[in-house]
Design a protein around this motif. Structure first.
Motif, short mmCIF file in Angstrom:
data_model
loop_
_atom_site.label_atom_id
_atom_site.label_comp_id
_atom_site.label_asym_id
_atom_site.label_seq_id
_atom_site.Cartn_x
_atom_site.Cartn_y
_atom_site.Cartn_z
N ILE A 235 -11.30 2.15 -14.00
CA ILE A 235 -10.24 2.59 -13.12
C ILE A 235 -10.38 2.73 -11.59
O ILE A 235 -9.71 2.50 -10.74
CB ILE A 235 -10.32 4.26 -13.62
N PHE A 236 -11.83 2.67 -11.17
CA PHE A 236 -11.93 2.67 -9.76
C PHE A 236 -11.71 1.47 -9.25
O PHE A 236 -11.81 1.29 -7.92
CB PHE A 236 -13.51 3.13 -9.63
N SER A 237 -11.43 0.24 -9.88
CA SER A 237 -10.98 -0.87 -9.37
C SER A 237 -9.72 -0.86 -9.03
O SER A 237 -9.03 -1.84 -8.12
CB SER A 237 -11.31 -2.03 -10.20
N GLY A 238 -8.94 0.04 -9.58
CA GLY A 238 -7.32 0.13 -9.07
C GLY A 238 -6.54 -0.70 -9.91
O GLY A 238 -6.90 -1.45 -10.68
N ALA A 239 -5.35 -0.54 -9.70
CA ALA A 239 -4.33 -1.53 -10.42
C ALA A 239 -3.56 -1.94 -9.37
O ALA A 239 -2.41 -1.62 -9.03
CB ALA A 239 -3.40 -0.49 -11.29
N LEU A 240 -3.90 -3.14 -8.81
CA LEU A 240 -3.20 -3.81 -7.41
C LEU A 240 -1.78 -4.07 -7.72
O LEU A 240 -0.83 -3.88 -7.01
CB LEU A 240 -3.95 -5.01 -7.18
N ILE A 241 -1.53 -4.99 -8.89
CA ILE A 241 -0.30 -5.25 -8.97
C ILE A 241 0.80 -4.12 -9.37
O ILE A 241 1.96 -3.88 -8.69
CB ILE A 241 -0.13 -6.28 -10.28
N THR A 242 0.37 -3.11 -9.99
CA THR A 242 1.04 -1.95 -10.33
C THR A 242 1.51 -1.44 -8.78
O THR A 242 2.69 -0.89 -8.80
CB THR A 242 0.49 -0.86 -11.09
N GLU A 243 0.47 -1.16 -8.09
CA GLU A 243 0.75 -0.52 -6.84
C GLU A 243 1.67 -1.41 -6.13
O GLU A 243 2.45 -0.74 -5.19
CB GLU A 243 -0.73 -0.24 -5.89
N MET A 244 1.45 -2.65 -5.89
CA MET A 244 2.31 -3.57 -5.18
C MET A 244 3.86 -3.53 -5.55
O MET A 244 4.69 -3.33 -4.73
CB MET A 244 1.84 -4.86 -5.07
N VAL A 245 4.12 -3.63 -6.95
CA VAL A 245 5.36 -3.43 -7.43
C VAL A 245 6.12 -2.16 -7.14
O VAL A 245 7.23 -2.19 -6.85
CB VAL A 245 5.37 -4.11 -9.00
N PHE A 246 5.31 -1.32 -7.63
CA PHE A 246 6.02 0.11 -7.33
C PHE A 246 5.74 0.70 -5.94
O PHE A 246 6.06 1.68 -5.73
CB PHE A 246 5.52 0.98 -8.68
N SER A 247 5.35 0.07 -5.08
CA SER A 247 4.92 0.58 -3.85
C SER A 247 4.36 2.05 -4.25
O SER A 247 4.67 3.04 -3.58
CB SER A 247 5.91 0.88 -2.99
N TYR A 248 3.28 2.04 -5.18
CA TYR A 248 2.64 3.14 -5.42
C TYR A 248 1.29 3.41 -4.81
O TYR A 248 0.29 2.26 -4.70
CB TYR A 248 2.54 3.22 -7.05
N PRO A 249 0.86 4.47 -4.20
CA PRO A 249 -0.51 4.47 -3.48
C PRO A 249 -1.66 4.37 -4.46
O PRO A 249 -1.69 4.99 -5.74
CB PRO A 249 -0.55 5.92 -2.62
#
Lengths: 338, 632
Positions: free
Chosen positions: A274-288
């Motif tokens: 989890i602590f590595s994050g979800a980069l693509i999700t964040e980029m596609v949805f502009s989610y922090p």
């Protein structure tokens, strides 16, 4: 006596292993960013000047020296390494180099709750849903609904995440615009412990979560179905059937319970990541979240921020592995017996 | 059973965390009313320190989320669209003594910070002294290098005594996407450490104050000051029309298209592909030009290819010229921008202002300029004034409507470029020992294959990326083995000189709204040359030239408003053309999409009253001219 033996033979070696993993991981995390051909000072100067800010050429060299001093990049790598450990024991990752002098801890504390909130929920939902459906589909593998589920999962699973997420965004953000296309909350919404606020956060997180749950569940479904369909053919299951036990009892007590072991390990590792994050999700949805933060840190050569985030990840995965190691005897009598 | 309990516990925990995510931090004042809110994009993306408005620290704080556009006024600001330098907080242009060791600044009277305190000479004196004293603040090095003493002579007059002559000292205060902009003394003098001070809530010198912001960094909302008429914007241009301006980062270009189609993003920048998508989808969207080629032609950047002249064979003028003549500019613009760009033969941007100051006056020289090589017994003239006409023909073939009047075509596509002459390029190479192998590939004089690696960043939407791939294709066609290296580390590689060619700007941008070329030419002075391996201080090409040094030294001794400045600028440009240290290709083809659903009268090509970008600090001067449509 039994407890002492458990501590000596089982608990202590794992805790020592845990500490060693974190120590080595942390050291590697210190070294790797410094091997990158990215100079954080140069990146900062470029970031500022590329947008058009005039920097006197004769001042550039002095500015470089000044920034190196402020960033703590002067001195040998060894002295920086010892300084790093000194700070770390005080719970301080130092200042972010790309957002100087904001502390790394502050940057992580702003982004991490979004990632943890989104990923913890989606991982758990997809794990539970995928395993239940996969278990049932594996046990009743000759039924039509089980085959239908298998086909659906085979259809969904290979879709690249980016494409899948974009399709969801287009459908529910544009064609049927019922969900927001960007951000974590609505502009102007007061941050309070109100129902409106909770609904708004959930509404913004819904599409990113849905994309992760569907693809995640499809993955868990396939592995669970495969494991269950193998166990179903094992002797102890056939024996139980011959003994006249009910299908539900056999399914849950003899098949799914046994099939859960690798899935639990998988869950623990997923939670650790989890602590590595979800980069693509964040980029596609502009989610922090922390994925974007890590990406920014890497491209700007922000050593401290990279170390801060990856350290969380290392500790997360190592802890998850330790916890699962310690809990394994509860799930697996063979381990308990040893 | 234990396992079920564990799962239940984890679920409850997950639910709790998802609810508490984002935890309460700020106050807000209600939703967005589109009738009085203008929504614009944040060019630099998500803000990682959204609670920090202190942009005077040497770091990145996303000043384009409204800080430089709405919150702050500079002393002076350039407007590349009109070619003017505007006195903002300054009442007039700077006054220098004869030997440029003293500069006097006169402040505009009656300007106030948003908390009601007047902006006076005390602010400027305090600011400069604080910056000098505190390492880590922007312009700390520059002010220490140049400022001996700063003091006021009255409430609105500041005198800078300089350590060394500097005829352009005031340019540190001239805003063109960055400058030293004054900050409020009465706020900063109360802080313990100006580096860690967040300046939140900020106090504005500009016409807007902070309304609220997203703790996650995606948006920042600003509200018009009640006393907007006590700011330079108000005094110069009147009342800004939107009551609120919301800066919102939607993400990659396709997300911006979705947002504008839903009328939730009024002003944004895009790529040529996404612009076409939006023009097809949304009837109220428009570009800078209402018709093809759509792009902004007032951006003060010239783009192209930078060659590493400290490295063989790019240290040879013939090789640099051969590479230039191996580029068919029409094909280059076609591949990179689908014909939507203005060609730049000189090392300055062909905006209307620089065209008037330099391109047109130098046109005859360009036409008659010869390379020291004879073709058919005559010195070769490489300039091609018909290149824009060829580009217009290409565009027509692609189905676009373009004017037929050559004059109009040149206004859009530029005055000319260099001929596509692979035969002449071959001759230039051959006389330096290069030859072709049996497969038509170029070999170095030592017989080894000639390989060029062009370095660029990883974002395909950027202009340098597009330039690089187009040029690589053309050089391959010419017979060179070209490889493009796309990497996030391009800035460091280029700075250290670890490249053959790159997409870095071929010349430093000029001021944008002033004919002085000191900013551009100075970067090529030999005193800034550093060998490969050391970080570049001047231009990344590492080119330097004794004749150019002389021109720069002469410009340095002139006032920046001196009429001889343009003459010397032309001398410098001629040397750059002769030597071709880097290859300019096109004016930065900025692509903007404006939605006229809620707001109209943007500064488009038909009425370029102001710099058309929402991310430039000039944005505040656009707002008084916008007109609401009244739609709800």
């Amino acid at each position: 006596m039994l407890i002492l033996s458990f501590v000596k033979k089982y608990l202590l070696p794992r805790i020592i292993q845990y500490v060693i993993v974190i120590f080595i991981g942390t050291t590697v995390v210190f070294i790797i960013p410094r091997l990158m051909p990215v100079d954080p000072v140069q990146e900062m100067i470029n970031t500022i000047t590329q947008k058009g800010t005039y920097m006197d050429p004769s001042a550039v060299e002095k500015l470089r020296e000044s920034l190196k001093e402020l960033y703590g990049l002067k001195g040998s790598a060894l002295s920086q390494y010892f300084n790093f450990w000194g700070r770390l024991f005080k719970g301080d990752f130092g200042p972010s180099l790309s957002q100087f002098p904001t502390s790394v801890t502050h940057l992580i504390s702003v982004s991490l709750p979004w990632t943890v909130g989104l990923m913890l929920v989606t991982i758990l939902i997809s794990w539970i849903a995928g395993n239940i459906l996969g278990g049932l589909a594996g046990y009743f593998n000759h039924t039509r609904w089980a085959k239908a589920l298998e086909n659906i999962s085979m259809l969904i699973r290979p879709i690249p995440y980016y494409i899948f997420a974009l399709i969801l965004l287009l459908i529910f953000g544009y064609v049927i615009p019922i969900f927001p296309i960007s951000g974590g909350t609505t502009v102007g919404l007061r941050f309070t412990w109100s129902w409106d606020f909770i609904v708004d956060v959930v509404k913004h997180a819904f599409l990113p979560a849905l994309s992760m749950v569907i693809l995640g569940a499809a993955g868990w479904f396939q592995t669970m179905r495969l494991v269950v369909s193998n166990i179903v053919r094992e002797d102890h299951v056939l024996y139980a059937k011959a003994g006249g036990l009910s299908e539900i009892k056999i399914g849950f007590k003899y098949v799914i319970k046994n099939a859960m072991l690798p899935q639990i390990t998988g869950l623990a590792l997923s939670l650790g990541q989890i602590f590595s994050g979800a980069l693509i999700t964040e980029m596609v949805f502009s989610y922090p979240g922390i994925g974007g933060l890590l990406y920014n840190a890497i491209i700007s050569g922000d050593y401290n921020l990279i170390m801060g985030i990856t350290l969380f990840s290392i500790i997360g995965i190592a802890t998850a592995t330790l916890v699962i190691d310690l809990l394994y005897p509860l799930f697996d009598p063979r381990v308990r017996y040893r | 059973m234990k396992f079920k309990k564990l799962i239940a516990l984890v679920c409850v925990l997950a639910l709790a965390i998802s609810v508490f995510v984002g935890y309460a931090q700020i106050k807000s004042t209600g939703p967005v009313s589109r009738t009085d809110t203008l929504i614009v994009d944040v060019l630099s993306g998500r803000v990682l320190t959204p609670d920090n408005f202190n942009v005077w620290v040497t770091t990145w704080r996303n000043p384009d989320r409204g800080i430089q556009q709405l919150m702050l006024e500079p002393l002076w600001i350039v407007d590349p669209a009109t070619g003017k330098v505007i006195n903002a907080l300054a009442a007039e242009t700077p006054i220098y003594n004869n030997d440029y060791t003293k500069m006097t600044l006169k402040l505009r009277k009656g300007m106030y910070w948003s908390d009601g305190v007047e902006i006076t000479a005390d602010d400027i004196v305090y600011d400069v002294q604080l910056v000098k004293a505190k390492e880590g603040l922007s312009y700390h090095t520059e002010f220490n290098d140049y400022v001996n003493k700063v003091y006021k002579t009255d409430k609105y007059t500041v005198v800078f005594e300089l350590k060394q002559p500097n005829s352009r000292f005031h340019t540190f205060f001239v805003d063109r996407w960055g400058a030293f902009r004054p900050f409020p003394k009465h706020i900063f003098e109360k802080t313990k450490d100006p580096l860690t001070f967040k300046f939140n809530p900020p106090v504005s010198s500009g016409p807007y104050i902070l309304k609220d912001y997203d703790p996650a960094g995606y948006w920042t909302r600003w509200e018009l000051r009640k006393d907007w008429n006590r700011t330079p914007t108000g005094v110069l241009y009147g009342k800004p029309k939107p009551r609120y301006v919301l800066f919102y980062y939607y993400g990659p270009p396709e997300k911006k298209v979705l947002a504008q189609v839903q009328h939730q993003l009024d002003m944004t920048d895009l790529t040529s592909e996404t612009l076409r998508a939006i023009l097809n989808k949304n009837k109220t969207s428009r570009a800078y030009r209402k018709e093809y080629p759509y792009v902004v032609n007032v951006d003060p950047c010239v783009t192209g290819i930078t060659l590493n002249t400290a490295k063989y064979p790019y240290n040879l003028k013939d090789v640099r010229w051969a590479l230039t003549l191996a580029i068919d500019i029409v094909e280059e613009i076609g591949i990179a921008f689908d014909g939507m760009a203005t060609m730049a033969a000189l090392h300055i941007p062909p905006t209307p202002a620089y065209t008037k100051w330099y391109y047109k006056p130098m046109e005859e020289w360009l036409k008659n300029f010869t390379l020291d090589i004879e073709i058919n017994g005559k010195p070769y003239k490489p300039y091609d004034p018909d290149a824009p006409l060829r580009l217009a023909k290409y565009a027509k073939q692609r189905g676009y409507e373009v004017p037929t009047n050559p004059q109009k075509i040149k206004e859009i596509f530029g005055l000319g470029w260099w001929k596509y002459a692979p035969d002449v390029a071959a001759k230039l190479l051959e006389r330096n020992g290069f030859k072709k192998d049996k497969n038509g590939k170029w070999l170095l004089p030592n017989g080894k294959p000639w390989k060029i690696t062009i370095v660029t960043g990883t974002n395909p939407a950027t202009i340098d990326y597009r330039n690089v791939f187009a040029v690589a294709q053309l050089w391959k066609k010419f017979g060179i083995d070209v490889n493009v290296l796309t990497t996030e580390t391009s800035a460091t590689l280029i700075s250290n000189g670890n490249f053959d060619a790159s997409g870095a700007w071929p010349a430093i941008e000029p001021w944008g709204g002033h004919p002085d070329l000191y900013r551009t030419l100075r970067a090529w002075h030999s005193k800034y040359y550093v060998p490969i391996g050391k970080e570049a201080v001047g231009h990344a090409s590492r080119w330097h030239n004794a004749k150019m040094d002389k021109v720069i030294d002469q410009i340095e001794k002139l006032k920046w408003d001196d009429q001889n400045n343009i003459k010397l600028g032309m001398e410098g440009l001629k040397i750059a053309v002769e030597e071709m240290p880097s290859i300019p290709t096109v004016l930065y083809p900025g692509i903007v999409a404006w939605d006229e659903y809620y707001w109209t009268n943007y500064p488009g090509a038909e009425n370029p009253y102001c710099m058309p970008y929402h991310h430039w600090p000039n944005f505040k001067y656009m707002l008084p001219f916008l007109k609401p449509t009244g739609r709800k």
